[in-house]
Design an enzyme around this catalytic site. Structure first.
Site, PDB file in Angstrom:
ATOM      1  N   GLY A 209      22.169 -32.545  23.545  1.00 37.27           N
ATOM      2  CA  GLY A 209      20.766 -33.427  23.502  1.00 37.27           C
ATOM      3  C   GLY A 209      20.629 -32.904  22.255  1.00 37.27           C
ATOM      4  N   GLY A 211      16.093 -31.910  20.618  1.00 37.77           N
ATOM      5  CA  GLY A 211      14.711 -31.799  21.469  1.00 37.77           C
ATOM      6  C   GLY A 211      14.323 -30.716  21.388  1.00 37.77           C
ATOM      7  CB  ILE A 213      15.030 -28.879  26.545  1.00 38.23           C
ATOM      8  CG1 ILE A 213      13.287 -28.641  28.006  1.00 38.23           C
ATOM      9  CG2 ILE A 213      16.091 -28.107  28.151  1.00 38.23           C
ATOM     10  CD1 ILE A 213      13.043 -29.860  28.988  1.00 38.23           C
ATOM     11  CD  GLU A 232      25.266 -39.231  21.755  1.00 37.39           C
ATOM     12  OE1 GLU A 232      25.233 -39.770  22.924  1.00 37.39           O
ATOM     13  OE2 GLU A 232      23.644 -39.180  21.840  1.00 37.39           O
ATOM     14  N   GLY A 330      23.625 -39.667  25.386  1.00 39.37           N
ATOM     15  CA  GLY A 330      24.552 -38.805  25.321  1.00 39.37           C
ATOM     16  C   GLY A 330      25.286 -38.765  27.069  1.00 39.37           C
TER      17      GLY A 330
END
Length: 330
Positions: A209, A211, A213, A232, A330
């Site tokens: 995803g 971000g 992290i 995605e 996701g």
């Protein structure tokens, strides 16, 4: 060789909109900015038109319900722009699974027109939807498209090619794409990434995803081998792994050797990486996010951040303190 029809003004889109029309607009940089400008400016000409879109990046008066009787925004994923508008009652939200949005649109709307951004046509008369495929591409050949052709949109490959015979019209612009710099991970994010990276074997196919992290994790995968990508979102963290030979896709069962995604959002470096890159397949979200497709990969690892976790391990990624924050991704 099929030449594309001549470009016209963005206002020409109004000729293809009737009362009660449902207009589908791709997410993020897939939004045709000048075409929506024209729709807003000419909204007094029609009534009951709805614009269906996920994750809008550009703030607009109509998002806040200022012309609700004429033009209404229906969101399928809230963004920093549409989140306050939704909480104030200016637009609507349809809870969904991203993979099912094409079906939802087919079954619950008229699917009157797709308005999308695109790269310039090639010599064969094909436009590319560039950074996007998402829920718009499944309507190619089934619904007329009105395109905003941006000279700076990367030309990508996959199932996001629109032929000149399939468009109602197009206009031409030359403007920068919206860029989203990667979030910088701190010590906590890097510590989390260490724990996750050791659980990802060589040869795995990954989804990541957006971000701090996920970015920290992608950095931590630099010493892995033969990773595949079926995700995605395509983001900047992917570029370094490809350059280092970490991402090869040679062990993927589906589309071996290909980087698979349904949309891209990042910096100019990412958009340049995507341009004319035959290793990248942009595919519709009802394929990319379909769990029946994903399950065919023997070693698939999905890496996503979440907003809240309760004491028994249940994760909430759509709400914060009981209020809608985004939607299913996701």
């Amino acid at each position: 060789m099929t030449p594309a029809p001549a470009a016209g003004p963005a206002e020409a889109v109004l000729d293809h909109v009737d009362d009660g029309a449902d207009i589908i607009v791709p997410l993020a940089n897939g939004e045709p900015v000048t075409v929506l400008d024209a729709l807003e400016a000419g909204a007094h000409r029609f009534r009951g038109v709805r614009v269906h879109q996920m994750h809008a990046l550009h703030d607009r008066p109509y998002l806040h319900g200022t012309m609700r009787d004429h033009l209404l925004h229906v969101s399928y994923f809230l963004s920093p722009v549409t989140r306050p508008a939704f909480h104030a009652g200016g637009c609507e939200l349809v809870p969904n699974n991203f993979s099912e949005v094409p079906r939802l649109l087919r079954e619950t709307t008229k699917c009157s027109l797709v308005a999308a951004a695109a790269a310039p046509p090639d010599r064969h008369g094909y436009f590319s939807l560039g950074t996007n495929c998402d829920y718009a591409a499944p309507f190619i050949g089934r619904v007329p498209f009105f395109l905003e052709v941006n000279e700076r949109m990367p030309r990508t490959f996959g199932r996001n090619q629109v032929h000149a015979s399939q468009i109602a019209g197009w206009t031409r612009v030359d403007r920068p794409l919206v860029e989203v710099p990667p979030a910088r991970p701190g010590p906590v994010e890097r510590a989390i990434a260490e724990h996750v990276a050791e659980r990802i074997p060589d040869g795995a196919t990954i989804q990541a995803g957006i971000g701090a992290i996920p970015n920290a994790l992608l950095e931590r995968l630099r010493d892995h081998r033969d990773l595949g990508v079926h995700t995605e979102l395509l983001s900047d963290g992917l570029i370094d792994l490809v350059d280092r030979g970490v991402v090869t896709g040679t062990r993927k069962r589906l589309r071996t050797g290909k980087i698979v995604g349904t949309f891209a959002l990042g910096t100019g470096a990412l958009y340049r990486f995507l341009d004319q890159n035959p290793a990248v397949d942009m595919l519709p979200v009802d394929y990319v996010n379909d769990p029946r497709i994903i399950a065919q990969e023997e070693t698939f690892v999905s890496i996503n951040a979440t907003t809240e976790v309760d004491l028994v391990g249940q994760c909430a990624s759509e709400t914060v303190a009981g209020r809608y924050w985004s939607s299913s991704g996701g």
